[in-house]
Design a protein around this motif. Structure first.
Motif, PDB file in Angstrom:
ATOM      1  N   PRO A  10       0.798  -1.246   0.081  1.00 43.02           N
ATOM      2  CA  PRO A  10      -0.070  -0.083   0.153  1.00 43.02           C
ATOM      3  C   PRO A  10       0.949   1.361  -0.013  1.00 43.02           C
ATOM      4  O   PRO A  10       0.291   2.296  -0.117  1.00 43.02           O
ATOM      5  CB  PRO A  10      -0.732  -0.113   1.147  1.00 43.02           C
ATOM      6  CG  PRO A  10       0.160  -0.960   2.094  1.00 43.02           C
ATOM      7  CD  PRO A  10       0.992  -1.910   1.266  1.00 43.02           C
ATOM      8  N   HIS A  11       2.199   1.117  -0.072  1.00 44.69           N
ATOM      9  CA  HIS A  11       2.779   2.472   0.120  1.00 44.69           C
ATOM     10  C   HIS A  11       3.843   2.418  -0.896  1.00 44.69           C
ATOM     11  O   HIS A  11       4.154   1.545  -1.870  1.00 44.69           O
ATOM     12  CB  HIS A  11       3.939   2.537   1.414  1.00 44.69           C
ATOM     13  CG  HIS A  11       2.910   2.591   2.782  1.00 44.69           C
ATOM     14  ND1 HIS A  11       1.835   3.351   2.927  1.00 44.69           N
ATOM     15  CD2 HIS A  11       2.871   1.379   4.007  1.00 44.69           C
ATOM     16  CE1 HIS A  11       1.359   3.020   3.960  1.00 44.69           C
ATOM     17  NE2 HIS A  11       1.946   2.046   4.471  1.00 44.69           N
ATOM     18  N   ALA A  12       4.598   3.641  -1.154  1.00 46.03           N
ATOM     19  CA  ALA A  12       5.621   3.666  -2.200  1.00 46.03           C
ATOM     20  C   ALA A  12       6.962   3.389  -1.437  1.00 46.03           C
ATOM     21  O   ALA A  12       6.980   3.567  -0.222  1.00 46.03           O
ATOM     22  CB  ALA A  12       5.556   5.032  -2.985  1.00 46.03           C
ATOM     23  N   VAL A  13       7.925   2.927  -2.133  1.00 45.00           N
ATOM     24  CA  VAL A  13       9.144   2.676  -1.220  1.00 45.00           C
ATOM     25  C   VAL A  13      10.131   3.567  -1.786  1.00 45.00           C
ATOM     26  O   VAL A  13      10.518   3.642  -3.121  1.00 45.00           O
ATOM     27  CB  VAL A  13       9.636   1.129  -1.469  1.00 45.00           C
ATOM     28  CG1 VAL A  13      10.999   0.933  -0.750  1.00 45.00           C
ATOM     29  CG2 VAL A  13       8.639   0.354  -0.849  1.00 45.00           C
ATOM     30  N   LEU A  14      10.954   4.396  -1.027  1.00 47.97           N
ATOM     31  CA  LEU A  14      11.835   5.377  -1.426  1.00 47.97           C
ATOM     32  C   LEU A  14      13.282   4.758  -1.010  1.00 47.97           C
ATOM     33  O   LEU A  14      13.553   4.362   0.293  1.00 47.97           O
ATOM     34  CB  LEU A  14      11.590   6.737  -0.638  1.00 47.97           C
ATOM     35  CG  LEU A  14      12.625   7.829  -1.034  1.00 47.97           C
ATOM     36  CD1 LEU A  14      12.596   8.437  -2.436  1.00 47.97           C
ATOM     37  CD2 LEU A  14      12.428   8.966  -0.008  1.00 47.97           C
ATOM     38  N   GLU A  15      14.029   4.752  -1.853  1.00 44.76           N
ATOM     39  CA  GLU A  15      15.560   4.117  -1.479  1.00 44.76           C
ATOM     40  C   GLU A  15      16.468   5.361  -1.844  1.00 44.76           C
ATOM     41  O   GLU A  15      16.532   5.695  -2.950  1.00 44.76           O
ATOM     42  CB  GLU A  15      15.850   2.894  -2.620  1.00 44.76           C
ATOM     43  CG  GLU A  15      15.260   1.659  -2.356  1.00 44.76           C
ATOM     44  CD  GLU A  15      15.531   0.786  -2.914  1.00 44.76           C
ATOM     45  OE1 GLU A  15      16.791   0.339  -3.414  1.00 44.76           O
ATOM     46  OE2 GLU A  15      14.845  -0.406  -3.142  1.00 44.76           O
ATOM     47  N   VAL A  16      17.340   5.562  -0.836  1.00 42.95           N
ATOM     48  CA  VAL A  16      18.293   6.415  -1.064  1.00 42.95           C
ATOM     49  C   VAL A  16      19.599   5.770  -1.026  1.00 42.95           C
ATOM     50  O   VAL A  16      20.009   4.967   0.089  1.00 42.95           O
ATOM     51  CB  VAL A  16      18.266   7.346   0.205  1.00 42.95           C
ATOM     52  CG1 VAL A  16      19.412   8.541  -0.005  1.00 42.95           C
ATOM     53  CG2 VAL A  16      16.913   8.083   0.350  1.00 42.95           C
ATOM     54  N   LYS A  17      20.574   5.876  -2.015  1.00 47.62           N
ATOM     55  CA  LYS A  17      21.705   5.310  -2.157  1.00 47.62           C
ATOM     56  C   LYS A  17      22.773   6.288  -2.204  1.00 47.62           C
ATOM     57  O   LYS A  17      22.758   6.974  -3.109  1.00 47.62           O
ATOM     58  CB  LYS A  17      21.651   4.204  -3.459  1.00 47.62           C
ATOM     59  CG  LYS A  17      20.613   3.337  -3.488  1.00 47.62           C
ATOM     60  CD  LYS A  17      20.376   2.598  -4.623  1.00 47.62           C
ATOM     61  CE  LYS A  17      19.314   1.491  -4.841  1.00 47.62           C
ATOM     62  NZ  LYS A  17      19.070   0.700  -5.810  1.00 47.62           N
TER      63      LYS A  17
END
Length: 985
Positions: free
Chosen positions: A686-693
């Protein structure tokens, strides 16, 4: 405009968490809290604002000093002096403007909060208390503290020579019209103007009316609750509708430009209620019809409900026509606004390209006058770009408000007039509207290009290595869907949208098939974060499968000097099946690389990885297990991996264990996207997934990254979140021994339950991945697919059937009853609440009491799978266990010394000496017990650390018993001493 709405619109999103919480202040007033409590709240808010203000003030001061040094630096290259100065000056101006507005809004929020408290609760808190706050916290004096910085920034913009002194009046009068800090300098000189005072008076009058209406509504509701002992479900629904209508009207009045375009919710709702009163609750339509008679003749009783509106008859069909008309109005307005924004962005892009060419022109004049001109144009272009982005975000709010209003009206219709339900039909029609179905993300792509041109982003160098290894520090965050566009808008102002495909949107479809075996060894290794744990997957991008990336992710502990790494090589889609079953050898792979002209070093590394992955697949009997599918929006300067941010939306996980083990695959290595998937075999996240690399100095990321992640309030960090682990836990519950800790989050419970292996879900079918198939949908598997569905999928289906047979609820086994796990490796696990759950040989659970850990209740079935959180194990963990062991031994030595002293000092042939000798023997035994317990707990904890168990390491019962024994012994020695010193009778 009311101050609460003004604060919401004016605040910087990346600083949102640091502003004064005006809404909570009003809630405290409504709760009628006492003066000390409200003072404590105000003090906490002031302290929060003060901390942020001091940090940002130091940062802005450093920027100003750097700009001054840049102006007077004679050794700087003249070729890049204007470009360098423009970039630095613009960033400094934006931060200074944000800091000034931040202090202004926060100080005004504190003042209004105290004034409202006095007005509502009939108090006089503001008079002396607000003056004390202004002397205690320096952010209230922002006008004086920021004067020098404002003048210095203005001098950067308008001083022709970029050097030399100038008076504040001269600087202010000669500023360009587009100077971003013009309003701040005017406010700094004049303070609050009369127009602001009038606006505040109007806002306060509106707030008073709102408070009166709220009090009247509360009073009416209270009288109604007293008159009725129970409130029916119908009345509760009506109250919710009325509350939504008030909020909708409030939003409509806050945006004057929306008043004629927003759906007329109030009119439609009132007409619907009038029709419902006439229609009543009877079923107006029979289930049987006749061709020779009319069900409801005109002008007859029982016909369609009819009311009179403006002197004309109004029926239910007229209500539907009015509803369709409102939909058309919203559609036209949305299309009109989208076209306007696109047209503005097209013109803005041309202006940005022209500005960028002039900035990079090596033959242009490098002077202070030109720098001022370019800086002024940059300010104008940035303001236009920001306006376009804000207009798009406002349009999204407009669309959501209308969508919610339409859905509410349809639900109300079905509730009030059950004879003619229409919710399902009209919702399908509503979702098919252009303003809901279409993807307008191309606007963000164009806006990203404009910001990139204004930043003058420099592209890095392409990485053409065959193995394409990556070493990054990655953190993952959940983003609620309502914040997705805001996060995109915030990120694209600092990083461009990274697009490696042709198309109009900002996102690309990504599919990944993860491999594992029936024991889920890779799943448990990744969850436990054991050193060397790997994840294998096949990934492809876009809707057509041409190139497949074979990837291996390896986890390594950071304290060993290594970091986790992702390695991969590419295969053509036609070579995937031969690679999995072993018919495509490494020599053939090397020959193909040589024919493509790859370097020898790249070929050697790729062949090594090829061989290692092939051996792992064969030795562990791996096969396709879980597929993840999502739309990925990447933000990155091309070929520069210093900061890479990706946002995954429309995330879905699907079971892939239908093809069997890799060595037995002869035709398909993934699901056929045209075949329907059962509801129990896929789950939507149900959520968006934010990846910070990040690469390089990961401990000190750029300030805007830190603000987005920790101060914006739009992201929630989920430590070591994994799509593969989530999909495996939800879809392959019968095969896993533990579930990840985030599975109990309330926000994802509904999506997990939607994939429960119940009888109803096993019969539900849907098409997953049809976007990437490009073919027609069909409802049945072919014979070839049925024959290829071998391996552990059949066992999984049987286990799911057993679970569903034991559980009558619709809840997922992860959140409800669960079949006892029969894995020997999981006899002792820890659940989400920190209680240790042990399983005996029969599968029953023994739960230790949380108070002392020594009393247990056997023969109670386990309710849920144990939860697992990533545990970081380093050498210092073992050293801490050893230090604890030595501390226990030290106590044993101390007790032994006391025992020896009592033996030496005891008198022979006396009662006192006999008592002392008994105490000495008892203390010696107690010292031995301390030693034995220290050895026991040392080994228990060492084994637990090796197993990476996250709890159950603390012992409570035995330390308490030993401590009580020690206290009793010392008390006995003391009493015996007093008894021996007592005078004889």
């Amino acid at each position: 405009m009311k101050f609460g709405l003004l604060l919401e619109q004016a605040m910087r999103q990346d600083w949102a968490a640091n502003y004064v919480n005006y809404k909570r202040a009003k809630d405290q007033i409504k709760a009628k809290c006492d003066v000390p409590t409200y003072k404590e709240f105000i003090e906490n808010e002031c302290a929060k604002v003060e901390r942020f203000y001091v940090l940002k003030l130091e940062e802005v001061a450093r920027q100003s000093s750097a700009l001054k040094q840049l102006m007077v630096d004679k050794d700087d290259s003249k070729e890049h002096s204007v470009s360098t100065f423009v970039k630095a000056s613009w960033g400094h101006t934006e931060d200074l403007r944000g800091l000034y507005d931040f202090c202004k809004l926060c100080s005004e929020g504190i003042r209004k909060s105290l004034k409202k408290y006095d007005k509502v609760l009939k108090n006089e808190l503001q008079k002396g208390y607000f003056d004390n706050l202004k002397t205690k916290y320096v952010f209230f004096l922002y006008r004086d503290n920021l004067t020098e910085l404002l003048q210095a920034c203005a001098a950067f913009w308008n001083e022709p020579s970029l050097s030399g002194p100038a008076s504040s009046a001269d600087i202010r009068d000669s500023l360009p019209s587009t100077f971003p800090l013009a309003s701040q300098m005017e406010d700094q000189e004049k303070g609050r103007s009369e127009s602001q005072s009038e606006t505040e008076g109007e806002a306060e009058a509106e707030e008073e009316e709102e408070e009166k209406d709220l009090k009247a509504a509360k009073k009416k509701k209270k009288e109604k609750s007293i008159a009725m002992s129970e409130i029916s479900q119908e009345e509760q629904a009506e109250d919710l509708d009325n509350e939504f209508q008030r909020n909708f009207t409030k939003q409509r009045m806050s945006k004057p430009q929306w008043r004629s375009q927003l759906a007329d919710y109030k009119t439609l709702s009132s007409l619907l209620k009038e029709l419902a009163v006439v229609a009543g609750r009877s079923n107006a339509f029979s289930t049987i019809t006749s061709l020779s008679m009319s069900d409801h003749p005109d002008q007859a009783y029982g016909a369609s409900p009819e009311i009179v509106v403006d002197g004309k008859p109004f029926k239910e069909v007229d209500w539907f026509k009015l509803f369709d008309k409102e939909i058309d109005i919203v559609t036209k307005q949305t299309n009109r606004e989208i076209a306007r924004v696109r047209n503005a962005l097209s013109k803005l892009r041309d202006s940005c390209e022209q500005w960028g060419k002039e900035m990079k022109d090596p033959n242009a004049e490098q002077s202070g006058v030109r720098a001022r001109v370019m800086l002024t144009r940059l300010s104008d272009l940035e303001a236009k770009a920001r306006l376009c982005g804000n207009d798009f975000l406002d349009l999204e709010k407009f669309v959501n408000l209308n969508y919610q209003a339409f859905e509410k009206l349809l639900k109300s219709h079905d509730r009030l007039m059950p004879a003619t339900p229409c919710h399902q039909f009209y919702m399908a029609k509503l979702r098919n509207q252009e303003w809901i179905r279409n993807d307008f993300s191309d606007i963000f792509v164009a806006l990203s290009d404009c910001h990139s041109l204004l930043r003058q982003d420099d592209s890095g160098k392409a990485n053409n290595d065959v193995n394409q290894n990556f070493v990054r520090n990655t953190k993952k965050y959940w983003v609620p869907l309502e914040h997705v566009s805001s996060v995109k808008h915030l990120v694209l102002q600092h990083l461009p949208v990274f697009r490696m495909w042709t198309g109009s949107g900002d996102a690309q479809l990504v599919n990944s098939v993860y491999f594992d075996n029936r024991q889920m060894q890779l799943y448990h290794g990744r969850m436990d974060k054991t050193p060397g744990a790997i994840a294998l997957r096949l990934r492809w991008y876009g809707t057509e499968i041409k190139t497949v990336y074979v990837e291996r992710k390896t986890h390594l502990d950071a304290w060993t000097g290594h970091v986790s790494v992702k390695e991969r090589f590419t295969l053509e889609e036609s070579l995937v099946v031969p690679f999995l079953n072993g018919s495509y050898t490494v020599n053939e792979f090397a020959d193909d690389m040589q024919r493509k002209g790859k370097k020898e070093g790249d070929i050697e590394g790729a062949c090594k990885l090829f061989t290692q992955i092939a051996r792992v697949i064969e030795s562990k009997q791996l096969g396709p297990t879980v597929r993840t599918q999502y739309m990925r929006t990447a933000f990155q300067i091309p070929f520069d991996s210093t900061v890479r941010i990706s946002l995954d939306t429309n995330l879905c996980m699907v079971r892939e264990d239908v093809c069997g083990y890799a060595s037995t695959i002869t035709e398909r290595w993934r699901r056929d996207e045209r075949v329907p998937v059962k509801a129990s075999e896929h789950t939507h996240f149900p959520h968006a997934v934010l990846e910070v690399k990040l690469q390089g100095d990961v401990e000190n990321p750029p300030q805007w990254v830190h603000s987005l992640l920790h101060e914006s309030g739009m992201t929630t960090e989920v430590f070591k979140f994994s799509k593969f682990i989530h999909g495996g836990a939800v879809l392959l519950t019968e095969l896993v021994a533990a579930a990840p800790y985030w599975i109990d989050d309330v926000s994802i419970r509904e999506s997990v339950n939607a994939s429960a292996p119940t009888a109803s879900n096993r019969t539900k079918e849907s098409i997953i991945g049809s976007v990437s198939s490009g073919g027609q949908q069909r409802r049945a598997k072919s014979k070839e697919d049925d024959q290829s569905s071998v391996g552990f999928s059949e066992i999984g289906e049987q286990l799911i059937h057993n679970v569903a047979a034991d559980d009558d609820d619709e809840a997922h086994p992860l959140l409800g009853k669960m079949r006892p796990n029969r894995s020997k490796a999981s006899n002792a696990r820890t659940d989400f609440l920190g209680r240790t759950v042990k399983r005996d040989s029969s599968g029953n659970a023994e739960e230790e009491c949380s108070c002392c850990g020594i009393f247990s209740s056997s023969h109670q079935p386990s309710q849920t799978l144990p939860r697992k959180a990533p545990v970081r194990i380093e050498p210092k963990t073992y050293f801490a266990n050893e230090r604890t062991f030595l501390s226990w031994l030290q106590m044993s030595v101390t007790l032994g010394s006391i025992s020896s002293a009592l033996t030496v000092l005891s008198e022979d042939d006396t009662s006192h000496g006999a008592v002392m000798q008994v105490m000495s023997i008892f203390l010696t035994l107690l010292a031995g017990l301390f030693t034995v317990y220290a050895m026991y707990i040392f080994n228990v904890r060492r084994n637990a650390i090796r197993r990476r168990e996250d709890s159950g390491l603390d012992g409570v019962a035995l330390p308490v018993i030993l401590s009580m024994s020690l206290v009793l012994s010392l008390v006995a020695v003391l009493l015996a001493t007093f008894a021996s010193e007592a005078p004889p009778p």
